[in-house]
Write an enzyme that holds these catalytic residues in place. Sequence first.
Site, PDB file in Angstrom:
ATOM      1  N   ALA A 128     -14.940  -0.220  -7.657  1.00  0.00           N
ATOM      2  CA  ALA A 128     -14.685  -1.408  -8.186  1.00  0.00           C
ATOM      3  C   ALA A 128     -14.403  -1.041  -9.822  1.00  0.00           C
ATOM      4  CB  ALA A 128     -15.976  -1.980  -8.345  1.00  0.00           C
ATOM      5  N   SER A 187      -3.656  -2.286 -13.838  1.00  0.00           N
ATOM      6  CA  SER A 187      -2.761  -1.000 -14.304  1.00  0.00           C
ATOM      7  C   SER A 187      -3.573  -0.149 -15.822  1.00  0.00           C
ATOM      8  CB  SER A 187      -1.314  -1.220 -14.868  1.00  0.00           C
ATOM      9  OG  SER A 187      -0.595  -1.533 -13.597  1.00  0.00           O
ATOM     10  N   PHE A 206     -10.225  -8.010  -6.376  1.00  0.00           N
ATOM     11  CA  PHE A 206      -9.451  -7.183  -5.717  1.00  0.00           C
ATOM     12  C   PHE A 206     -10.183  -6.015  -5.135  1.00  0.00           C
ATOM     13  CE2 PHE A 206      -5.344  -8.483  -8.095  1.00  0.00           C
ATOM     14  CZ  PHE A 206      -5.256  -9.888  -7.424  1.00  0.00           C
ATOM     15  N   ARG A 209      -5.957   8.982  -4.012  1.00  0.00           N
ATOM     16  CA  ARG A 209      -4.554   8.690  -3.911  1.00  0.00           C
ATOM     17  C   ARG A 209      -3.919   9.081  -2.696  1.00  0.00           C
ATOM     18  NH1 ARG A 209      -3.420   8.309 -10.558  1.00  0.00           N
ATOM     19  NH2 ARG A 209      -3.713   5.900 -10.665  1.00  0.00           N
ATOM     20  N   ARG A 266      16.490  -0.379  24.816  1.00  0.00           N
ATOM     21  CA  ARG A 266      17.288  -1.716  24.677  1.00  0.00           C
ATOM     22  C   ARG A 266      18.590  -1.282  24.691  1.00  0.00           C
ATOM     23  NH1 ARG A 266      17.053  -7.130  24.314  1.00  0.00           N
ATOM     24  NH2 ARG A 266      18.631  -7.897  22.862  1.00  0.00           N
ATOM     25  N   GLN A 287      14.459  -3.619  11.298  1.00  0.00           N
ATOM     26  CA  GLN A 287      15.903  -3.880  11.502  1.00  0.00           C
ATOM     27  C   GLN A 287      16.329  -3.180  13.071  1.00  0.00           C
ATOM     28  OE1 GLN A 287      17.375  -5.234   9.237  1.00  0.00           O
ATOM     29  NE2 GLN A 287      19.679  -5.189  10.140  1.00  0.00           N
ATOM     30  N   ILE A 288      15.774  -1.918  13.434  1.00  0.00           N
ATOM     31  CA  ILE A 288      16.173  -1.379  14.588  1.00  0.00           C
ATOM     32  C   ILE A 288      15.781  -2.431  15.832  1.00  0.00           C
ATOM     33  CG2 ILE A 288      15.601   0.519  16.419  1.00  0.00           C
ATOM     34  CD1 ILE A 288      15.765   2.282  13.898  1.00  0.00           C
ATOM     35  N   GLU A 336      -4.437   1.558  -5.960  1.00  0.00           N
ATOM     36  CA  GLU A 336      -4.703   2.983  -6.343  1.00  0.00           C
ATOM     37  C   GLU A 336      -3.697   3.510  -7.417  1.00  0.00           C
ATOM     38  OE1 GLU A 336      -6.816   5.674  -4.445  1.00  0.00           O
ATOM     39  OE2 GLU A 336      -7.733   4.313  -2.783  1.00  0.00           O
ATOM     40  N   THR A 353       0.018   1.361  -9.222  1.00  0.00           N
ATOM     41  CA  THR A 353       1.143   0.979  -8.696  1.00  0.00           C
ATOM     42  C   THR A 353       2.432   2.066  -8.566  1.00  0.00           C
ATOM     43  OG1 THR A 353       2.271   0.396 -10.634  1.00  0.00           O
ATOM     44  CG2 THR A 353       0.951  -1.348  -9.650  1.00  0.00           C
TER      45      THR A 353
HETATM   46  C1  LIG Z   1      -5.664  -5.662  -1.292  1.00  0.00           C
HETATM   47  C2  LIG Z   1      -5.728  -4.879  -2.500  1.00  0.00           C
HETATM   48  C3  LIG Z   1      -6.957  -4.025  -2.500  1.00  0.00           C
HETATM   49  C4  LIG Z   1      -7.213  -3.550  -3.736  1.00  0.00           C
HETATM   50  N1  LIG Z   1      -8.462  -2.682  -3.663  1.00  0.00           N
HETATM   51  C5  LIG Z   1      -8.905  -2.224  -4.834  1.00  0.00           C
HETATM   52  C6  LIG Z   1     -10.180  -1.566  -5.065  1.00  0.00           C
HETATM   53  O1  LIG Z   1     -10.854  -1.231  -3.912  1.00  0.00           O
HETATM   54  N2  LIG Z   1     -10.785  -1.258  -6.116  1.00  0.00           N
HETATM   55  C7  LIG Z   1      -9.929  -1.435  -7.286  1.00  0.00           C
HETATM   56  O2  LIG Z   1     -10.631  -1.151  -8.452  1.00  0.00           O
HETATM   57  N3  LIG Z   1      -8.870  -2.201  -7.315  1.00  0.00           N
HETATM   58  C8  LIG Z   1      -8.488  -2.593  -6.137  1.00  0.00           C
HETATM   59  N4  LIG Z   1      -7.058  -3.214  -6.161  1.00  0.00           N
HETATM   60  C9  LIG Z   1      -6.754  -3.412  -7.364  1.00  0.00           C
HETATM   61  C10 LIG Z   1      -5.003  -2.590  -7.602  1.00  0.00           C
HETATM   62  O3  LIG Z   1      -5.471  -1.217  -7.879  1.00  0.00           O
HETATM   63  C11 LIG Z   1      -4.293  -3.188  -8.726  1.00  0.00           C
HETATM   64  O4  LIG Z   1      -3.957  -4.431  -8.011  1.00  0.00           O
HETATM   65  C12 LIG Z   1      -2.965  -2.474  -9.084  1.00  0.00           C
HETATM   66  O5  LIG Z   1      -3.580  -1.292  -9.636  1.00  0.00           O
HETATM   67  C13 LIG Z   1      -2.455  -3.234 -10.156  1.00  0.00           C
HETATM   68  O6  LIG Z   1      -2.892  -3.917 -10.998  1.00  0.00           O
HETATM   69  P1  LIG Z   1      -2.464  -5.251 -11.412  1.00  0.00           P
HETATM   70  O7  LIG Z   1      -2.601  -6.000 -10.275  1.00  0.00           O
HETATM   71  O8  LIG Z   1      -3.487  -5.810 -12.579  1.00  0.00           O
HETATM   72  O9  LIG Z   1      -1.045  -5.593 -11.898  1.00  0.00           O
HETATM   73  P2  LIG Z   1      -0.599  -5.071 -13.206  1.00  0.00           P
HETATM   74  O10 LIG Z   1      -1.346  -4.209 -14.110  1.00  0.00           O
HETATM   75  O11 LIG Z   1      -0.620  -6.383 -14.281  1.00  0.00           O
HETATM   76  O12 LIG Z   1       0.934  -4.697 -13.135  1.00  0.00           O
HETATM   77  C14 LIG Z   1       2.079  -5.833 -12.887  1.00  0.00           C
HETATM   78  C15 LIG Z   1       3.400  -5.060 -12.628  1.00  0.00           C
HETATM   79  O13 LIG Z   1       3.732  -4.439 -13.818  1.00  0.00           O
HETATM   80  C16 LIG Z   1       3.759  -2.807 -13.689  1.00  0.00           C
HETATM   81  N5  LIG Z   1       3.324  -2.328 -14.683  1.00  0.00           N
HETATM   82  C17 LIG Z   1       2.079  -2.489 -15.480  1.00  0.00           C
HETATM   83  N6  LIG Z   1       1.952  -1.561 -16.453  1.00  0.00           N
HETATM   84  C18 LIG Z   1       3.228  -0.844 -16.696  1.00  0.00           C
HETATM   85  C19 LIG Z   1       3.711   0.234 -17.312  1.00  0.00           C
HETATM   86  N7  LIG Z   1       2.840   0.553 -18.252  1.00  0.00           N
HETATM   87  N8  LIG Z   1       4.943   0.490 -17.165  1.00  0.00           N
HETATM   88  C20 LIG Z   1       5.673   0.074 -15.960  1.00  0.00           C
HETATM   89  N9  LIG Z   1       5.227  -0.583 -15.384  1.00  0.00           N
HETATM   90  C21 LIG Z   1       3.837  -1.441 -15.442  1.00  0.00           C
HETATM   91  C22 LIG Z   1       3.114  -2.760 -12.533  1.00  0.00           C
HETATM   92  O14 LIG Z   1       3.522  -1.453 -11.634  1.00  0.00           O
HETATM   93  C23 LIG Z   1       3.253  -4.034 -11.658  1.00  0.00           C
HETATM   94  O15 LIG Z   1       4.556  -4.048 -11.114  1.00  0.00           O
HETATM   95  C24 LIG Z   1      -6.700  -3.747  -4.823  1.00  0.00           C
HETATM   96  C25 LIG Z   1      -5.385  -4.566  -4.942  1.00  0.00           C
HETATM   97  C26 LIG Z   1      -5.088  -5.212  -3.693  1.00  0.00           C
HETATM   98  C27 LIG Z   1      -3.805  -6.256  -3.910  1.00  0.00           C
END
Ligand SMILES: Cc1cc2nc3c(=O)[nH]c(=O)nc-3n(C[C@H](O)[C@H](O)[C@H](O)COP(=O)(O)OP(=O)(O)OC[C@H]3O[C@@H](n4cnc5c(N)ncnc54)[C@H](O)[C@@H]3O)c2cc1C
Length: 393
Positions: free
Chosen positions: A124, A132, A156, A243, A268, A339-340, A366, A368
């Site tokens: 968590a 991020s 999340f 990761r 197919r 697509q295939i 883990e 983005t």
């Molecule tokens: C199904 C699911 C399971 C999850 N499980 C866990 C879990 O078990 N434990 C846990 O702790 N978290 C978990 N998460 C959270 C997940 O790790 C975060 O959603 C992810 O790290 C992105 O954070 P955010 O959603 O706040 O997006 P944001 O940080 O708000 O990012 C939004 C967009 O901006 C981009 N961005 C942000 N900062 C930058 C930068 N400096 N440079 C370029 N681009 C940037 C991101 O890549 C993204 O495209 C889970 C999420 C989901 C949807």
Amino acid sequence: MPNDPLTAEQREIRDLVRELARERIAPRAAEIDKSAEFPWDVVELYRENEIFGILFDEEYGGIGASALMTLVVIEEVSKVCATSGLIIAVQELGSLGLKLAGTDEQKQRYLPRLASGEWLTAYALTEPGSGSDSAAMRTTARRDDGEYVLDGGKRFITNAGVADLYTVFAKTDSDAGPNGTSAFVVEATSPGFEVGRIEPKMGIKGSTTGEIFFNDCRVPAANLLGDEGDGFKIAMRILDRSRPGIGAQGLGLAQGATDYALEYAKSRETMGKPIGEHQLIAGMLADMETKCEAARGLLYKCGQLIDEGAEGAELTKISAMAKLYCSDVAMDVTTDAVQILGGYGYIQEYPVERMMRDAKITQIYEGTNQIQRLVIAREMLKENRAFLLAGVG
Ligand SMILES: Cc1cc2nc3c(=O)[nH]c(=O)nc-3n(C[C@H](O)[C@H](O)[C@H](O)COP(=O)(O)OP(=O)(O)OC[C@H]3O[C@@H](n4cnc5c(N)ncnc54)[C@H](O)[C@@H]3O)c2cc1C
């Protein structure tokens, strides 16, 4: 066999898991997706077959942890069901804090229950305002005699509501930046711990993703991992090792979709021959297989390096590369599989539409894939490769 650095014993385990996945999990995958219910029967199957033991050392009831083997097992299960593959990946993710920073007493207290699968676990870190930018977290922990009192909430969180033990990150000193973060293990029965909303979502539907809250949540001081202020470093060391597990989930999805599309392309027929004999389809199949094999090479190399004790910059970079590449391959390849199959790819009777929906999350959680690229580039910019350029005019 290409890309197969496994020992004979590891191959035996892989084959056992492959058989369980095909015979017991594959027939459940569509139903798990449709019902969006956590598959306790799959957890029971893992318990009966001691699958969680693959993640843990013998002294804690496992069979001897191997990162490579863990990746192979997640890949095999994810070929047929990404939700079920994630259960293994998150058991590792939620245990890594204890493995890396736990005292002997903490390990003895918890790891055997995680190795048997009696307890499930979770990690968590994310909060509503801090994904991020994990350093922006607001959950706090203050010392009160023999306890810490946690306040705040996380969002999340995979396994919310089904985990018995959560690795939680909280600020013990709000003015000290990342050095003010500490890590704790929090039992789900702790007073003041509460599970909130479970999110409906696009894919991996059988996995729970939810909020957790800490309202004056009291945790024994003995549940602090490492020292106060070590939390951020622990969180990052965990991600370096977890990761690749998401990479393995992505690779499993990609290979599963490739295998399905291949069989479909053999049977197919259009314009008098199997679609696999049309060159545009054959070319797609060749690219899909090549991407899977390249992803596997990088992923298994990462697993081997972890087993050899890699640490620091070398590990950070290759684990980010493995997660990035395998998850991008998962999205590309599952999209091509849809697509295939043409119109049949888009309907729920065939598994590739589920695989495509499941693949998307591997590019997001883990860290983005934008963040993985930043991590890789940051490590590259620190490297000194000037000697490679000697003599280049
Ligand atoms: C199904 C699911 C399971 C999850 N499980 C866990 C879990 O078990 N434990 C846990 O702790 N978290 C978990 N998460 C959270 C997940 O790790 C975060 O959603 C992810 O790290 C992105 O954070 P955010 O959603 O706040 O997006 P944001 O940080 O708000 O990012 C939004 C967009 O901006 C981009 N961005 C942000 N900062 C930058 C930068 N400096 N440079 C370029 N681009 C940037 C991101 O890549 C993204 O495209 C889970 C999420 C989901 C949807």
